[in-house]
Design a protein around this motif. Structure first.
Motif, mmCIF file in Angstrom:
data_model
loop_
_atom_site.group_PDB
_atom_site.id
_atom_site.type_symbol
_atom_site.label_atom_id
_atom_site.label_comp_id
_atom_site.label_asym_id
_atom_site.label_seq_id
_atom_site.Cartn_x
_atom_site.Cartn_y
_atom_site.Cartn_z
ATOM 1 N N GLN A 11 -5.439 30.127 0.443
ATOM 2 C CA GLN A 11 -5.224 29.205 1.568
ATOM 3 C C GLN A 11 -5.230 27.746 1.117
ATOM 4 N N GLY A 12 -5.810 27.484 -0.044
ATOM 5 C CA GLY A 12 -5.906 26.122 -0.560
ATOM 6 C C GLY A 12 -7.326 25.596 -0.458
ATOM 7 N N LYS A 13 -7.487 24.332 -0.832
ATOM 8 C CA LYS A 13 -8.789 23.676 -0.774
ATOM 9 C C LYS A 13 -8.793 22.672 0.361
ATOM 10 N N THR A 14 -9.985 22.415 0.888
ATOM 11 C CA THR A 14 -10.119 21.397 1.920
ATOM 12 C C THR A 14 -11.437 20.680 1.715
ATOM 13 N N ILE A 36 0.862 -1.188 0.000
ATOM 14 C CA ILE A 36 0.000 0.000 0.000
ATOM 15 C C ILE A 36 0.893 1.232 0.000
ATOM 16 N N LEU A 37 0.592 2.197 -0.859
ATOM 17 C CA LEU A 37 1.343 3.446 -0.914
ATOM 18 C C LEU A 37 1.050 4.256 0.348
ATOM 19 N N ALA A 38 2.091 4.624 1.089
ATOM 20 C CA ALA A 38 1.927 5.390 2.323
ATOM 21 C C ALA A 38 1.696 6.858 1.985
ATOM 22 N N GLU A 39 0.484 7.320 2.243
ATOM 23 C CA GLU A 39 0.128 8.712 2.002
ATOM 24 C C GLU A 39 -0.559 9.255 3.235
ATOM 25 N N GLU A 40 -0.239 10.510 3.581
ATOM 26 C CA GLU A 40 -0.927 11.147 4.693
ATOM 27 C C GLU A 40 -2.215 11.765 4.193
ATOM 28 N N ARG A 41 -3.199 11.767 5.043
ATOM 29 C CA ARG A 41 -4.449 12.426 4.722
ATOM 30 C C ARG A 41 -4.245 13.913 4.993
ATOM 31 N N GLU A 42 -4.356 14.715 3.948
ATOM 32 C CA GLU A 42 -4.095 16.144 4.095
ATOM 33 C C GLU A 42 -5.362 16.883 4.500
ATOM 34 N N TYR A 43 -5.170 17.864 5.355
ATOM 35 C CA TYR A 43 -6.281 18.707 5.779
ATOM 36 C C TYR A 43 -5.781 20.135 5.850
ATOM 37 N N THR A 44 -6.455 21.030 5.170
ATOM 38 C CA THR A 44 -6.108 22.444 5.195
ATOM 39 C C THR A 44 -7.115 23.163 6.078
ATOM 40 N N LEU A 45 -6.640 23.764 7.151
ATOM 41 C CA LEU A 45 -7.502 24.532 8.047
ATOM 42 C C LEU A 45 -7.670 25.927 7.455
ATOM 43 N N LEU A 46 -8.909 26.289 7.139
ATOM 44 C CA LEU A 46 -9.194 27.604 6.570
ATOM 45 C C LEU A 46 -9.559 28.586 7.671
ATOM 46 N N GLU A 47 -9.244 29.856 7.439
ATOM 47 C CA GLU A 47 -9.641 30.920 8.363
ATOM 48 C C GLU A 47 -11.167 31.015 8.360
ATOM 49 N N ALA A 48 -11.742 31.505 9.456
ATOM 50 C CA ALA A 48 -13.186 31.717 9.508
ATOM 51 C C ALA A 48 -13.572 32.684 8.393
ATOM 52 N N GLY A 49 -14.688 32.397 7.718
ATOM 53 C CA GLY A 49 -15.135 33.257 6.625
ATOM 54 C C GLY A 49 -16.085 32.526 5.702
ATOM 55 N N SER A 50 -16.417 33.168 4.582
ATOM 56 C CA SER A 50 -17.330 32.595 3.591
ATOM 57 C C SER A 50 -16.550 32.124 2.378
ATOM 58 N N TYR A 51 -16.866 30.906 1.915
ATOM 59 C CA TYR A 51 -16.128 30.278 0.824
ATOM 60 C C TYR A 51 -17.070 29.521 -0.107
#
Length: 163
Positions: free
Chosen positions: A77-80, A25-40
């Motif tokens: 900030q990126g996508k999450t 199995i390919l070892a990959e981390e589950r990525e999570y981008t924490l966004l600032e409070a706001g509307s998106y």
């Protein structure tokens, strides 16, 4: 050996891949981008129908549940990806209605079909906050929480909101 299976709560159109104990199995981390409070803006990328079984002390009864995956675009900030759980009870149906209205599948004061399968691929806006929590390892963490969903004010509107 790679085995695939489908459960009663199939992710629409996708069979879940199952691994064996001796399969590389390919070892990959589950990525999570924490966004600032706001509307998106967001796009609904996955919908799962489930049945909620409450734990002792839960305020909600056993009920249908829709687990909605939203891909939220935080710009620079990126996508999450966030999970939005919708419970089909009298006290929580307003959240279902809010999302259906936000994506243009419901109109205020009119009956609508609340089947979550219709949500796949739809887009709208959400207001996010940051919420503290205790991780499984006992450490403190911060995650985004969806406060509300609403139609994109920059989208072209028709009689059912913004598309």
């Amino acid at each position: 050996i790679i085995m695939t299976t489908q459960s009663n709560f199939e992710t629409f159109g996708k069979a879940e891949e199952v691994y064996s104990f001796d399969q590389p199995i390919l070892a990959e981390e589950r990525e999570y981008t924490l966004l600032e409070a706001g509307s998106y803006p967001f796009v609904i990328t996955n919908v799962e129908k489930k049945f909620y079984e409450p734990k002792e002390g839960s305020k909600l009864p056993s009920c249908p549940q829709a687990q909605i995956t939203l891909e939220v675009d935080g710009g620079d900030q990126g996508k999450t990806k966030l999970i939005h759980n919708l419970f089909y009870t009298k006290s929580t149906i307003w959240k279902v209605t809010e999302l259906f209205m936000a994506v243009g599948l419901a109109k205020k004061g009119e009956n609508y079909n609340p089947d979550p399968e219709q949500l796949l691929g739809k887009s709208a806006m959400c207001e996010l906050s940051q919420q503290g929590y205790v991780k499984n390892d006992g450490n403190n963490g911060t995650r985004n929480e969806i406060k509300k969903c609403f139609a994109n004010p920059n989208a072209q509107a028709n009689g059912y909101g913004a598309f």
